[in-house]
Design a protein around this motif. Structure first.
Motif, PDB file in Angstrom:
ATOM      1  N   LYS A 177      10.944  35.016  25.694  1.00  0.00           N
ATOM      2  CA  LYS A 177       9.513  35.270  25.578  1.00  0.00           C
ATOM      3  C   LYS A 177       8.783  34.442  26.631  1.00  0.00           C
ATOM      4  CE  LYS A 177       9.702  36.146  20.646  1.00  0.00           C
ATOM      5  NZ  LYS A 177       9.301  35.679  19.324  1.00  0.00           N
ATOM      6  N   ILE A 178       7.778  35.073  27.235  1.00  0.00           N
ATOM      7  CA  ILE A 178       6.978  34.413  28.264  1.00  0.00           C
ATOM      8  C   ILE A 178       5.511  34.541  27.889  1.00  0.00           C
ATOM      9  CG2 ILE A 178       6.362  34.352  30.712  1.00  0.00           C
ATOM     10  CD1 ILE A 178       9.042  35.856  31.214  1.00  0.00           C
ATOM     11  N   THR A 196       8.188  26.016  28.644  1.00  0.00           N
ATOM     12  CA  THR A 196       7.165  25.567  27.695  1.00  0.00           C
ATOM     13  C   THR A 196       7.412  24.126  27.292  1.00  0.00           C
ATOM     14  OG1 THR A 196       6.880  27.823  26.893  1.00  0.00           O
ATOM     15  CG2 THR A 196       6.078  26.064  25.476  1.00  0.00           C
ATOM     16  N   SER A 197       8.659  23.754  27.080  1.00  0.00           N
ATOM     17  CA  SER A 197       8.983  22.375  26.680  1.00  0.00           C
ATOM     18  C   SER A 197       8.565  21.375  27.756  1.00  0.00           C
ATOM     19  CB  SER A 197      10.482  22.234  26.379  1.00  0.00           C
ATOM     20  OG  SER A 197      11.257  22.563  27.518  1.00  0.00           O
ATOM     21  N   VAL A 198       8.702  21.743  29.020  1.00  0.00           N
ATOM     22  CA  VAL A 198       8.310  20.858  30.125  1.00  0.00           C
ATOM     23  C   VAL A 198       6.790  20.738  30.171  1.00  0.00           C
ATOM     24  CG1 VAL A 198       8.339  20.584  32.645  1.00  0.00           C
ATOM     25  CG2 VAL A 198      10.415  21.322  31.442  1.00  0.00           C
ATOM     26  N   ALA A 213       7.100  31.168  22.929  1.00  0.00           N
ATOM     27  CA  ALA A 213       7.580  31.480  24.273  1.00  0.00           C
ATOM     28  C   ALA A 213       8.414  30.339  24.837  1.00  0.00           C
ATOM     29  CB  ALA A 213       6.394  31.758  25.196  1.00  0.00           C
ATOM     30  N   GLU A 214       9.460  30.699  25.528  1.00  0.00           N
ATOM     31  CA  GLU A 214      10.293  29.697  26.204  1.00  0.00           C
ATOM     32  C   GLU A 214       9.681  29.276  27.539  1.00  0.00           C
ATOM     33  OE1 GLU A 214      13.143  31.780  23.449  1.00  0.00           O
ATOM     34  OE2 GLU A 214      11.655  32.512  24.856  1.00  0.00           O
ATOM     35  N   TYR A 215       8.832  30.148  28.097  1.00  0.00           N
ATOM     36  CA  TYR A 215       8.203  29.864  29.384  1.00  0.00           C
ATOM     37  C   TYR A 215       6.710  30.143  29.316  1.00  0.00           C
ATOM     38  CZ  TYR A 215      12.803  29.665  31.559  1.00  0.00           C
ATOM     39  OH  TYR A 215      14.075  29.320  31.898  1.00  0.00           O
ATOM     40  N   TYR A 216       5.931  29.361  30.065  1.00  0.00           N
ATOM     41  CA  TYR A 216       4.524  29.627  30.300  1.00  0.00           C
ATOM     42  C   TYR A 216       4.408  30.053  31.751  1.00  0.00           C
ATOM     43  CZ  TYR A 216       1.398  28.491  26.443  1.00  0.00           C
ATOM     44  OH  TYR A 216       0.659  28.548  25.294  1.00  0.00           O
ATOM     45  N   CYS A 217       3.617  31.095  31.976  1.00  0.00           N
ATOM     46  CA  CYS A 217       3.418  31.624  33.312  1.00  0.00           C
ATOM     47  C   CYS A 217       1.919  31.671  33.589  1.00  0.00           C
ATOM     48  CB  CYS A 217       4.024  33.022  33.404  1.00  0.00           C
ATOM     49  SG  CYS A 217       3.789  33.803  35.003  1.00  0.00           S
ATOM     50  N   PHE A 218       1.526  31.109  34.718  1.00  0.00           N
ATOM     51  CA  PHE A 218       0.132  31.139  35.134  1.00  0.00           C
ATOM     52  C   PHE A 218       0.029  32.088  36.316  1.00  0.00           C
ATOM     53  CE2 PHE A 218       0.852  26.981  33.188  1.00  0.00           C
ATOM     54  CZ  PHE A 218      -0.092  27.026  32.179  1.00  0.00           C
ATOM     55  N   GLY A 219      -0.561  33.275  36.076  1.00  0.00           N
ATOM     56  CA  GLY A 219      -0.706  34.277  37.122  1.00  0.00           C
ATOM     57  C   GLY A 219      -1.913  33.975  37.989  1.00  0.00           C
ATOM     58  N   ALA A 220      -1.751  34.189  39.274  1.00  0.00           N
ATOM     59  CA  ALA A 220      -2.857  33.983  40.214  1.00  0.00           C
ATOM     60  C   ALA A 220      -3.904  35.077  40.020  1.00  0.00           C
ATOM     61  CB  ALA A 220      -2.340  33.995  41.646  1.00  0.00           C
ATOM     62  N   LYS A 224     -10.805  25.079  12.142  1.00  0.00           N
ATOM     63  CA  LYS A 224      -9.903  24.867  13.282  1.00  0.00           C
ATOM     64  C   LYS A 224      -8.443  24.929  12.841  1.00  0.00           C
ATOM     65  CE  LYS A 224      -9.190  20.655  15.007  1.00  0.00           C
ATOM     66  NZ  LYS A 224      -9.369  19.395  15.735  1.00  0.00           N
ATOM     67  N   LYS A 225      -7.650  25.686  13.616  1.00  0.00           N
ATOM     68  CA  LYS A 225      -6.212  25.737  13.347  1.00  0.00           C
ATOM     69  C   LYS A 225      -5.445  25.749  14.670  1.00  0.00           C
ATOM     70  CE  LYS A 225      -5.885  30.743  12.922  1.00  0.00           C
ATOM     71  NZ  LYS A 225      -5.482  31.862  12.118  1.00  0.00           N
ATOM     72  N   GLN A 226      -4.217  25.269  14.608  1.00  0.00           N
ATOM     73  CA  GLN A 226      -3.404  25.209  15.817  1.00  0.00           C
ATOM     74  C   GLN A 226      -3.217  26.602  16.389  1.00  0.00           C
ATOM     75  OE1 GLN A 226       0.274  23.103  15.118  1.00  0.00           O
ATOM     76  NE2 GLN A 226      -0.738  21.154  15.478  1.00  0.00           N
ATOM     77  N   SER A 227      -3.178  26.673  17.711  1.00  0.00           N
ATOM     78  CA  SER A 227      -2.957  27.943  18.399  1.00  0.00           C
ATOM     79  C   SER A 227      -2.363  27.636  19.770  1.00  0.00           C
ATOM     80  CB  SER A 227      -4.280  28.714  18.538  1.00  0.00           C
ATOM     81  OG  SER A 227      -5.171  28.011  19.382  1.00  0.00           O
ATOM     82  N   GLY A 228      -2.258  28.655  20.570  1.00  0.00           N
ATOM     83  CA  GLY A 228      -1.785  28.473  21.943  1.00  0.00           C
ATOM     84  C   GLY A 228      -0.438  27.797  22.024  1.00  0.00           C
ATOM     85  N   ILE A 229      -0.347  26.814  22.897  1.00  0.00           N
ATOM     86  CA  ILE A 229       0.926  26.145  23.138  1.00  0.00           C
ATOM     87  C   ILE A 229       1.450  25.429  21.901  1.00  0.00           C
ATOM     88  CG2 ILE A 229       0.015  23.946  24.016  1.00  0.00           C
ATOM     89  CD1 ILE A 229       2.276  24.257  26.238  1.00  0.00           C
TER      90      ILE A 229
END
Length: 144
Positions: free
Chosen positions: A38-39, A96-98, A78-85, A68-73
């Motif tokens: 998952k990404i 994601t762990s890094v 997901a095993e990876y986070y990807c930041f698209g340009a 307020k509740k936890q969300s996002g990261i």
């Protein structure tokens, strides 16, 4: 330039070929590892202005954030986070762990995206300096 100034560059083909394999093996391993993973893909349209990527950590609907509740990261599977340009010409992908460990160690500034509506909730997140993140994984040096 001397060897140390170029990261121990050695002009001999056999030595330079071996050093070049580090990146090739990283990409090969990465692509093989993506199968079935998952990404989480994000596009931050203000990165060119701020140099930061917004990483969501909480969400809420009430103006006082009492719900307020936890969300996002914090909850991502997901095993990876990807930041698209924003221009669609490339991306940065990181485990994601890094990314979580980078946030834990550096404690980047917290900020809010306070607009809540029927379609979306307001959120709290961290402004992660992309240059510092790249530096932490060896793709850049401080001050560059």
């Amino acid at each position: 330039m001397k060897g140390n100034e170029m990261g121990n560059y050695e002009p001999r083909f056999d030595v330079d070929f071996t050093r070049g394999r580090v990146g090739e093996q990283l990409v090969e391993t990465f692509l093989a590892d993506l199968i079935g993973k998952k990404i989480e893909v994000k596009t931050d349209y203000r990165i060119g202005e701020t140099g930061n990527v917004y990483v969501e950590t909480w969400q809420y609907s009430q103006p006082d954030a009492s719900d307020k509740k936890q969300s996002g990261i914090n909850i991502s599977e997901a095993e990876y986070y990807c930041f698209g340009a924003p221009l669609g010409e490339g991306f940065v992908m990181i485990k994601t762990s890094v990314l979580k460990e980078f946030i834990r160690q550096t404690n980047p500034r917290e900020t809010r995206q306070p607009i809540a509506s029927k379609q979306t909730k307001a959120s709290i997140g961290r402004l992660v300096p992309l240059a510092d993140l790249l530096c932490s994984i060896g793709l850049s040096r401080k001050g560059n």
